[in-house]
Design a protein around this motif. Structure first.
Motif, PDB file in Angstrom:
ATOM      1  N   ILE A 267     -51.402 -73.004 -31.481  1.00  0.00           N
ATOM      2  CA  ILE A 267     -51.283 -71.677 -30.866  1.00  0.00           C
ATOM      3  C   ILE A 267     -52.667 -71.108 -30.535  1.00  0.00           C
ATOM      4  O   ILE A 267     -52.903 -70.616 -29.435  1.00  0.00           O
ATOM      5  CB  ILE A 267     -50.521 -70.702 -31.809  1.00  0.00           C
ATOM      6  CG1 ILE A 267     -49.062 -71.128 -31.933  1.00  0.00           C
ATOM      7  CG2 ILE A 267     -50.611 -69.270 -31.302  1.00  0.00           C
ATOM      8  CD1 ILE A 267     -48.290 -70.386 -33.011  1.00  0.00           C
ATOM      9  N   VAL A 268     -53.574 -71.208 -31.497  1.00  0.00           N
ATOM     10  CA  VAL A 268     -54.911 -70.631 -31.281  1.00  0.00           C
ATOM     11  C   VAL A 268     -55.625 -71.358 -30.136  1.00  0.00           C
ATOM     12  O   VAL A 268     -56.242 -70.733 -29.273  1.00  0.00           O
ATOM     13  CB  VAL A 268     -55.737 -70.662 -32.592  1.00  0.00           C
ATOM     14  CG1 VAL A 268     -57.188 -70.277 -32.344  1.00  0.00           C
ATOM     15  CG2 VAL A 268     -55.128 -69.722 -33.623  1.00  0.00           C
ATOM     16  N   ALA A 269     -55.497 -72.687 -30.113  1.00  0.00           N
ATOM     17  CA  ALA A 269     -56.153 -73.452 -29.037  1.00  0.00           C
ATOM     18  C   ALA A 269     -55.596 -73.035 -27.675  1.00  0.00           C
ATOM     19  O   ALA A 269     -56.339 -72.784 -26.728  1.00  0.00           O
ATOM     20  CB  ALA A 269     -55.961 -74.948 -29.270  1.00  0.00           C
ATOM     21  N   LYS A 270     -54.290 -72.926 -27.625  1.00  0.00           N
ATOM     22  CA  LYS A 270     -53.635 -72.578 -26.367  1.00  0.00           C
ATOM     23  C   LYS A 270     -54.042 -71.168 -25.926  1.00  0.00           C
ATOM     24  O   LYS A 270     -54.335 -70.930 -24.760  1.00  0.00           O
ATOM     25  CB  LYS A 270     -52.123 -72.617 -26.611  1.00  0.00           C
ATOM     26  CG  LYS A 270     -51.325 -72.920 -25.399  1.00  0.00           C
ATOM     27  CD  LYS A 270     -49.941 -73.237 -25.868  1.00  0.00           C
ATOM     28  CE  LYS A 270     -49.060 -73.722 -24.784  1.00  0.00           C
ATOM     29  NZ  LYS A 270     -47.744 -74.088 -25.267  1.00  0.00           N
ATOM     30  N   SER A 271     -54.046 -70.250 -26.886  1.00  0.00           N
ATOM     31  CA  SER A 271     -54.396 -68.880 -26.582  1.00  0.00           C
ATOM     32  C   SER A 271     -55.836 -68.793 -26.065  1.00  0.00           C
ATOM     33  O   SER A 271     -56.112 -68.122 -25.070  1.00  0.00           O
ATOM     34  CB  SER A 271     -54.213 -68.038 -27.846  1.00  0.00           C
ATOM     35  OG  SER A 271     -54.908 -66.839 -27.760  1.00  0.00           O
ATOM     36  N   LEU A 272     -56.770 -69.494 -26.739  1.00  0.00           N
ATOM     37  CA  LEU A 272     -58.164 -69.440 -26.281  1.00  0.00           C
ATOM     38  C   LEU A 272     -58.288 -70.004 -24.873  1.00  0.00           C
ATOM     39  O   LEU A 272     -58.976 -69.448 -24.021  1.00  0.00           O
ATOM     40  CB  LEU A 272     -59.068 -70.234 -27.247  1.00  0.00           C
ATOM     41  CG  LEU A 272     -59.424 -69.534 -28.564  1.00  0.00           C
ATOM     42  CD1 LEU A 272     -60.188 -70.474 -29.479  1.00  0.00           C
ATOM     43  CD2 LEU A 272     -60.255 -68.266 -28.326  1.00  0.00           C
ATOM     44  N   LYS A 273     -57.570 -71.109 -24.647  1.00  0.00           N
ATOM     45  CA  LYS A 273     -57.627 -71.719 -23.308  1.00  0.00           C
ATOM     46  C   LYS A 273     -57.123 -70.729 -22.252  1.00  0.00           C
ATOM     47  O   LYS A 273     -57.708 -70.563 -21.209  1.00  0.00           O
ATOM     48  CB  LYS A 273     -56.789 -72.999 -23.273  1.00  0.00           C
ATOM     49  CG  LYS A 273     -57.646 -74.231 -23.557  1.00  0.00           C
ATOM     50  CD  LYS A 273     -56.930 -75.500 -23.165  1.00  0.00           C
ATOM     51  CE  LYS A 273     -56.025 -75.938 -24.281  1.00  0.00           C
ATOM     52  NZ  LYS A 273     -55.374 -77.212 -24.090  1.00  0.00           N
ATOM     53  N   THR A 274     -55.991 -70.088 -22.592  1.00  0.00           N
ATOM     54  CA  THR A 274     -55.412 -69.115 -21.655  1.00  0.00           C
ATOM     55  C   THR A 274     -56.411 -68.019 -21.309  1.00  0.00           C
ATOM     56  O   THR A 274     -56.435 -67.519 -20.197  1.00  0.00           O
ATOM     57  CB  THR A 274     -54.155 -68.467 -22.292  1.00  0.00           C
ATOM     58  OG1 THR A 274     -53.317 -69.517 -22.725  1.00  0.00           O
ATOM     59  CG2 THR A 274     -53.415 -67.571 -21.332  1.00  0.00           C
ATOM     60  N   HIS A 275     -57.236 -67.666 -22.302  1.00  0.00           N
ATOM     61  CA  HIS A 275     -58.201 -66.593 -22.059  1.00  0.00           C
ATOM     62  C   HIS A 275     -59.533 -67.123 -21.534  1.00  0.00           C
ATOM     63  O   HIS A 275     -60.544 -66.411 -21.568  1.00  0.00           O
ATOM     64  CB  HIS A 275     -58.416 -65.777 -23.337  1.00  0.00           C
ATOM     65  CG  HIS A 275     -57.257 -64.867 -23.640  1.00  0.00           C
ATOM     66  ND1 HIS A 275     -56.178 -65.272 -24.386  1.00  0.00           N
ATOM     67  CD2 HIS A 275     -56.991 -63.599 -23.247  1.00  0.00           C
ATOM     68  CE1 HIS A 275     -55.310 -64.279 -24.468  1.00  0.00           C
ATOM     69  NE2 HIS A 275     -55.771 -63.264 -23.784  1.00  0.00           N
ATOM     70  N   GLY A 276     -59.529 -68.368 -21.105  1.00  0.00           N
ATOM     71  CA  GLY A 276     -60.714 -68.889 -20.423  1.00  0.00           C
ATOM     72  C   GLY A 276     -61.774 -69.515 -21.316  1.00  0.00           C
ATOM     73  O   GLY A 276     -62.891 -69.763 -20.879  1.00  0.00           O
TER      74      GLY A 276
END
Ligand code: AMP
Length: 515
Positions: A267-276
């Motif tokens: 989740i954290v990896a995906k979220s960081l990716k989503t935020h650039g």
């Protein structure tokens, strides 16, 4: 101070060490190399980051300098708990043995048997393996362990955590009684003690200081954070993490971000990716080629943020990590020491920042007891900024005294159950697929929490506040209590929102539901 030249190592090894740029042996090297060269068993109590790999690889190369490899009969064996650690030992071997003719084979899962068989058939001096894969080869009849003169067990405490001790005992029994054993563990749990008493013979015992007390080069800090609402904690924590990264600015060249759960890693990896942010996950459930690729690009500086579980990242040697973020406080104090040891390696500067929510404070206390110092608290970068507690004003403030009490009650009951399961599952993570259906249930619950407050409040209504009021409110039990938290008397809220009106879906919820 001892020099490498005084230790009795082969000149070719000394030359390779000098090429590597090391000027003096570390304490574990100065302590372990001389008895190892005398042929004695060694019990090294040292953690990763202390230079322990060289403390067994250097004497091993020197001792194997004479003699030749025979087909299918390796002359030495190194056992490591994870594929990454085994690969790291193999890299160390390549560095230090580059001026010799010694050969090695790396036996780890995710690599074809065929390739590995071919190497073994030719004959290797050093076999570096994870226990499971080694036994697989042995059982296929491709390997004889009766020629093993030196056996190394690396990170034995990790082996214990992962349930490998029976495999290790079996491997010990397959090697000759006369072998020399070099055994390394960060701690001496009773089970480890039993194994060393059984399989080591009058070992030279070398214990080096805990890294947490030794590594002055790591700047540590804790950011205590209370979410505006329990059901927003996950979202706000991710926001806080981003704010912390941003606050570090250019100084944060790269970082390992640790989470306690594999699901959280994703989740954290995906979220960081989503935020650039340039981020990728690594944990035991990902396939080996992906893990290797991710790790490689992190090592090469192509990937800035590695989001990791303890199992996947423990013992990894990535020489230049500027930051470690503990997205969760580890529930085992020793994991904290291992985590922050990923930065500040070999004398470099490093920074370790830990996010601590109220539920995790007891774990923080245990860590401070272990490292014997108070870790400084620093302000959250969200204070007065994007922390939306202020914005909700009345809503949050009106929670009054009773709401936090109840929130605390729930938050300490639920994660504790989950954490125990997580612990167990993570321990076996490298060996078997995630068996934590239950834990997923728990994770799902917490997501449900985020997605549907009304559902949650229905649940609380049935089991909680309304029931405590006796029969008076019974008629309202299935009415949704929407938007204000469970501290509000239900009758005040009944007319706010009809039962069927859906909660608005936020960008973050979409992101999570994709998990
Ligand atoms: P290890 O504990 O084996 O994971 O080693 C931690 C790091 O220390 C690795 O990056 C090694 O390359 C480095 N290292 C090992 N021995 C020395 C030494 N004598 N001097 C400086 N760095 C070293």
């Amino acid at each position: 101070m001892t020099t490498f030249a005084e230790l009795g190592l082969d000149p070719k090894v000394l030359s390779a060490v000098s090429d590597a740029g090391y000027t003096a042996p570390t304490p574990i090297q100065a302590g372990a190399i001389p008895p190892a060269l005398e042929g004695r068993d060694v019990l090294g109590i040292a953690q990763t980051g202390t230079g322990k790999t060289a403390s067994f690889v250097l004497p091993m190369i020197t001792l194997l300098g004479r003699g030749r490899a025979r087909a299918r009969m390796p002359r030495s064996l190194v056992l490591a708990p994870t594929r990454e650690l085994a690969a790291q030992v193999a890299e160390n071997f390549d560095t230090y043995a580059k001026k010799t003719k010694l050969s090695k084979a790396l036996l780890i899962g995710g690599v074809s048997f065929k390739e590995q068989d071919a190497l073994i058939d030719k004959g290797v001096d050093v076999l570096i393996a994870t226990p499971g894969r080694l036994l697989d080869h042995f059982e296929r009849g491709k390997l004889l362990l009766t020629g093993v003169q030196i056996m190394v067990v690396d990170e034995a405490d990790r082996m214990l955590d992962m349930g490998f001790i029976p495999d290790i005992e079996r491997i010990f029994q397959l090697t000759p009684f006369t072998r020399q054993t070099l055994f390394f563990s960060a701690t001496m749990a009773p089970e480890i003690e039993r194994v060393t008493n059984t399989f080591l013979s009058a070992p030279a015992k070398i214990e080096v200081a805990r890294r947490a007390s030794a590594a002055e080069s790591i700047e540590q800090a804790v950011i205590c954070y209370t979410a505006s609402r329990k059901d927003r904690q996950a979202k706000e924590k991710r926001e806080l993490l981003r704010a912390l990264i941003d606050r570090e600015g250019e100084g944060c060249k790269n970082a390992i971000i640790f989470c306690n759960r594999k699901t959280e890693v994703d989740i954290v990896a995906k979220s960081l990716k989503t935020h650039g942010y340039d981020a990728a996950p690594i944990h035991g459930d990902l396939d080996q080629s992906q893990r290797t690729r991710t790790l490689e690009s992190f090592r090469e500086g192509k990937l800035r943020f590695l989001i990791a579980s303890d199992v996947a990242a423990r013992g990894l040697d990535v020489p230049a990590v500027s930051h470690v973020f503990n997205y969760d406080v580890p529930s085992h104090a020793e994991d904290y020491v291992h985590r922050i040891g990923r930065t500040g390696r070999a004398g470099r500067e490093g920074k370790a920042l830990t996010i601590c929510v109220p539920h995790d404070e007891k774990w923080l206390t245990a860590i401070e007891d272990l490292v014997e110092k108070q870790i400084p608290r620093v302000d959250s970068p969200l204070k007065g900024g994007s922390d939306d507690r202020g914005k909700r004003g009345r809503h949050a403030d009106e929670a009054g005294a009773s709401a936090p009490e109840r929130t605390e009650e729930r938050s300490s009951a639920r994660p504790q159950r989950g954490d125990r399961r997580e612990r167990n599952s993570d321990r076996g993570a490298e060996r078997q697929p995630d068996r934590t259906a239950d834990r997923h249930g728990e994770d799902r619950n917490s997501h449900t929490h985020e997605r549907s407050d009304s559902h949650d409040r229905n649940r609380q209504g049935r089991s909680g506040a309304n029931n405590r009021r006796g029969g008076r409110d019974r008629g309202y039990r299935d009415e949704p209590v929407v938007g204000m938290g469970d501290h509000m008397p239900a009758f005040l809220l009944r007319s706010f929102k009809p039962k069927s009106e859906p909660e608005p879906v936020t960008e973050d919820q979409v992101e999570e539901s994709a998990e």
